[in-house]
Enzyme design. Structure first.
Site, PDB file in Angstrom:
ATOM      1  N   ASN A 118     -30.856  21.994  -8.287  1.00 52.79           N
ATOM      2  CA  ASN A 118     -29.861  22.722  -7.484  1.00 52.79           C
ATOM      3  C   ASN A 118     -30.503  23.860  -6.697  1.00 52.79           C
ATOM      4  O   ASN A 118     -30.172  24.105  -5.533  1.00 52.79           O
ATOM      5  CB  ASN A 118     -28.755  23.286  -8.378  1.00 52.79           C
ATOM      6  CG  ASN A 118     -28.035  22.195  -9.152  1.00 52.79           C
ATOM      7  OD1 ASN A 118     -28.254  21.016  -8.899  1.00 52.79           O
ATOM      8  ND2 ASN A 118     -27.188  22.586 -10.099  1.00 52.79           N
ATOM      9  N   SER A 285     -28.015   1.066  38.850  1.00 51.24           N
ATOM     10  CA  SER A 285     -26.923   0.194  38.433  1.00 51.24           C
ATOM     11  C   SER A 285     -27.419  -1.242  38.441  1.00 51.24           C
ATOM     12  O   SER A 285     -28.211  -1.628  39.300  1.00 51.24           O
ATOM     13  CB  SER A 285     -25.748   0.356  39.402  1.00 51.24           C
ATOM     14  OG  SER A 285     -24.922  -0.796  39.366  1.00 51.24           O
ATOM     15  N   LYS A 291     -27.190   2.590  43.847  1.00 46.69           N
ATOM     16  CA  LYS A 291     -26.869   3.652  42.901  1.00 46.69           C
ATOM     17  C   LYS A 291     -28.095   4.342  42.304  1.00 46.69           C
ATOM     18  O   LYS A 291     -29.082   3.707  41.975  1.00 46.69           O
ATOM     19  CB  LYS A 291     -26.028   3.111  41.732  1.00 46.69           C
ATOM     20  CG  LYS A 291     -24.604   2.750  42.082  1.00 46.69           C
ATOM     21  CD  LYS A 291     -23.754   3.924  42.556  1.00 46.69           C
ATOM     22  CE  LYS A 291     -23.153   4.826  41.547  1.00 46.69           C
ATOM     23  NZ  LYS A 291     -22.541   4.417  40.370  1.00 46.69           N
ATOM     24  N   GLU A 298     -25.604  13.163  32.031  1.00 40.27           N
ATOM     25  CA  GLU A 298     -24.406  12.601  31.391  1.00 40.27           C
ATOM     26  C   GLU A 298     -24.610  12.433  29.887  1.00 40.27           C
ATOM     27  O   GLU A 298     -23.711  12.696  29.089  1.00 40.27           O
ATOM     28  CB  GLU A 298     -24.063  11.251  32.021  1.00 40.27           C
ATOM     29  CG  GLU A 298     -23.560  11.380  33.448  1.00 40.27           C
ATOM     30  CD  GLU A 298     -23.443  10.010  34.106  1.00 40.27           C
ATOM     31  OE1 GLU A 298     -22.317   9.555  34.298  1.00 40.27           O
ATOM     32  OE2 GLU A 298     -24.478   9.391  34.411  1.00 40.27           O
ATOM     33  N   GLN A 330     -24.797  17.592  -1.274  1.00 43.61           N
ATOM     34  CA  GLN A 330     -25.810  16.644  -0.789  1.00 43.61           C
ATOM     35  C   GLN A 330     -25.465  16.150   0.627  1.00 43.61           C
ATOM     36  O   GLN A 330     -26.336  15.692   1.352  1.00 43.61           O
ATOM     37  CB  GLN A 330     -25.896  15.461  -1.762  1.00 43.61           C
ATOM     38  CG  GLN A 330     -26.905  14.410  -1.373  1.00 43.61           C
ATOM     39  CD  GLN A 330     -27.176  13.432  -2.511  1.00 43.61           C
ATOM     40  OE1 GLN A 330     -27.589  13.834  -3.600  1.00 43.61           O
ATOM     41  NE2 GLN A 330     -26.921  12.163  -2.296  1.00 43.61           N
ATOM     42  N   LYS A 333     -27.101  17.489   4.550  1.00 47.08           N
ATOM     43  CA  LYS A 333     -28.382  17.292   5.222  1.00 47.08           C
ATOM     44  C   LYS A 333     -28.373  16.327   6.413  1.00 47.08           C
ATOM     45  O   LYS A 333     -28.919  16.635   7.468  1.00 47.08           O
ATOM     46  CB  LYS A 333     -29.436  16.833   4.200  1.00 47.08           C
ATOM     47  CG  LYS A 333     -29.939  18.016   3.365  1.00 47.08           C
ATOM     48  CD  LYS A 333     -30.859  17.601   2.260  1.00 47.08           C
ATOM     49  CE  LYS A 333     -30.142  17.173   1.012  1.00 47.08           C
ATOM     50  NZ  LYS A 333     -29.221  18.157   0.426  1.00 47.08           N
TER      51      LYS A 333
HETATM   52  N1  ARG Z   1     -29.814  15.481  -4.088  1.00 47.35           N
HETATM   53  C1  ARG Z   1     -29.127  16.700  -4.351  1.00 47.35           C
HETATM   54  C2  ARG Z   1     -28.721  17.415  -3.071  1.00 47.35           C
HETATM   55  O1  ARG Z   1     -29.151  17.035  -2.028  1.00 47.35           O
HETATM   56  C3  ARG Z   1     -30.012  17.618  -5.127  1.00 47.35           C
HETATM   57  C4  ARG Z   1     -29.960  17.370  -6.591  1.00 47.35           C
HETATM   58  C5  ARG Z   1     -28.694  17.861  -7.094  1.00 47.35           C
HETATM   59  N2  ARG Z   1     -28.602  18.109  -8.486  1.00 47.35           N
HETATM   60  C6  ARG Z   1     -27.977  17.278  -9.339  1.00 47.35           C
HETATM   61  N3  ARG Z   1     -27.789  17.713 -10.490  1.00 47.35           N
HETATM   62  N4  ARG Z   1     -27.574  16.083  -8.999  1.00 47.35           N
HETATM   63  O2  ARG Z   1     -27.957  18.350  -3.104  1.00 47.35           O
END
Ligand code: ARG
Length: 475
Positions: A118, A285, A291, A298, A330, A333
């Site tokens: 974490n 085109s 064109k 765009e 998660q 990202k």
């Molecule tokens: N893959 C998780 C994320 O991107 C990190 C790990 C999360 N921890 C867990 N206990 N599953 O946030």
């Protein structure tokens, strides 16, 4: 001690294997492998912090660092290995631990002492955002330089400035270009803010409660290039505001680019013909041979939707989340990576297209020289003779109405015509000002007079050379 069933980072308390479909569903290595360099940097810093508190002996530390170096090198040079070895990795953390164990045997399992994925994922992601913001800033600087070059090359070309998409007053093309540039300088400030918001190290926060091994958090932060540590362990594993700040900065850049794009799409239309589209940044085109389309602009305009979408996506993921780490996080990202890549492309394409654009000075000047654009200056003529502006506005309005009735520019009315409206109009009034005069009168700082624009160019150059953005530690 019973043998572990597999090399997972967890599983001792589980009787049965995960459902195969769920297992695939929860894995993140496919996208978080992008964080590998940061993961390894965090691992190195953590390994060094474990030695003073005697989790690692000096030899173990040396072996671990050497193995991490080897893994770092291999991830850079051997993508086939990352692919095959990563096939069984749950996430970026699991990947490195598996590789460490392969290198070092059971010693590889020691590195995770006292820490949680974490805090590691939050740290990796912060480092990524700091680097991404610095990279984006370089793109914006290149774009700003393109604006400066075009502004200097076209320093005295007049154009019809518009409000409500209606011709309003003459301005310099260089002033118009610098208006866009100004917006992108604000984006640099937002990037700096996002970077500063990411610039705090969560390591030592544990899963949520902190660390019981008296780990030196400040040393880890320093090692990784952070200037401070996060203040609260629970907040540290929960907070994604730095990602929101970066996405907001990206949404700002995309929005500004979309407005620039719209201006150029319009300027390239046959009705305006203010610019000639560069072949290198246009397409044709498949049907109509004549064109040449402004696809670069765009696409930039169109892609803005998904950038704003990425910001909304993370805001929505975070809404109502309980404090502390939740697996929902998660989902932070992919949208951010995608938005970063797209905006990076948008900025560089805008820079290229802008640099290659030819401005049609004759067309621009012709539109700017229509005397109707000097109506405000015509009212000022009366103001200089002591007429209150509101009254002058009305009298010039009557002059324009008469010109429209006779179907000619107001400068071609007779002296008699205009003196019927006000005896204060004299012969010099009908000479009208030149477009250059009208522009030169806007001498205030921030105005469109050539002198003011030259000062604005110098000012922008000076500001550009001063701005800095912090970068995270690269392994
Ligand atoms: N893959 C998780 C994320 O991107 C990190 C790990 C999360 N921890 C867990 N206990 N599953 O946030």
């Amino acid at each position: 001690m019973a043998e572990r069933k597999d090399d997972r980072l967890w599983g001792g308390r589980f009787e049965r294997e995960p459902n195969a479909q769920f297992d695939a569903f929860q894995r993140s290595f496919a996208f978080d492998r992008r964080l590998l360099p940061y993961e390894i940097a965090v691992d190195r810093a953590w390994a060094k912090a474990l030695e003073p508190i005697r989790i690692f002996t000096a030899t173990e530390l040396k072996q671990t660092l050497a193995a991490l170096d080897k893994i770092a090198e291999r991830t850079k040079t051997d993508s086939a290995w990352v692919e095959s070895f990563g096939a069984s990795a749950e996430d970026v953390h699991h990947f490195v631990e598996k590789a460490l164990v392969e290198e070092l045997g059971p010693l590889g399992w020691k590195l995770h002492t006292g820490r949680s994925r974490n805090e590691v994922i939050a740290t990796d992601f912060r480092l990524f955002v700091m680097d991404a913001a610095a990279e984006m800033r370089r793109g914006l600087e290149a774009l700003l330089n393109a604006f400066l070059l075009q502004a200097k090359a076209n320093i005295s070309v007049p154009m019809a400035g518009m409000t409500h998409m209606q011709h309003a007053q003459p301005i310099l093309l260089s002033h118009f270009l610098l208006a866009h540039a100004e917006a992108f300088t604000r984006d640099i400030t937002r990037l700096q803010h996002a970077s500063a918001s990411a610039d705090a190290c969560p390591m030592g926060s544990g899963a949520l409660a902190g660390n019981s091994f008296a780990i030196d958090r400040n040393a880890i932060a320093r090692e990784l290039g952070f200037s401070r540590i996060t203040a609260n362990s629970l907040d540290a594993v929960s907070d994604r505001d730095f990602a929101l700040d970066y996405l907001f900065a990206l949404a700002g850049i995309a929005t500004h680019l979309s407005r620039l794009a719209e201006d150029f799409v319009v300027f390239a239309s046959q009705e305006f013909s203010y610019v000639t589209l560069p072949d290198e940044f246009s397409t044709g085109s498949s049907l109509m041979p004549q064109k040449k389309n402004p696809d670069a602009w765009e696409l930039i305009r169109g892609k803005t939707g998904r950038i704003t979408g990425a910001l909304l996506s993370l805001l929505t993921t975070l809404k109502g989340l309980p404090t502390s780490y939740q697996r929902d996080l998660q989902e932070d990202k992919e949208a951010l990576f995608g938005a970063h890549d797209q905006v990076e492309g948008m900025v560089w394409i805008a820079m290229g297209a802008l640099t290659a654009t030819k401005f049609n000075a004759d067309r621009l000047r012709a539109a700017a020289s229509n005397p109707v654009l000097f109506a405000t200056d015509a009212a000022d003529y009366l103001v200089h003779k002591g007429v209150p502006f509101r009254k002058a506005h009305d009298l010039v309005g009557q002059v324009l109405r008469e010109a429209e009735r006779q179907g000619k520019p107001w400068t071609q009315l007779s002296l008699e015509d205009v003196q019927k409206i006000s005896p204060l109009f004299e012969k010099d009034f009908l000479d009208g000002p030149s477009v250059e005069d009208v522009i030169a009168n806007k001498i205030v700082p921030g105005g469109t007079a050539p002198e003011s624009v030259r000062a604005a160019i110098a000012d922008l150059e000076a500001r550009l050379s001063k701005k800095t953005t912090k970068t995270g530690a690269k392994p």
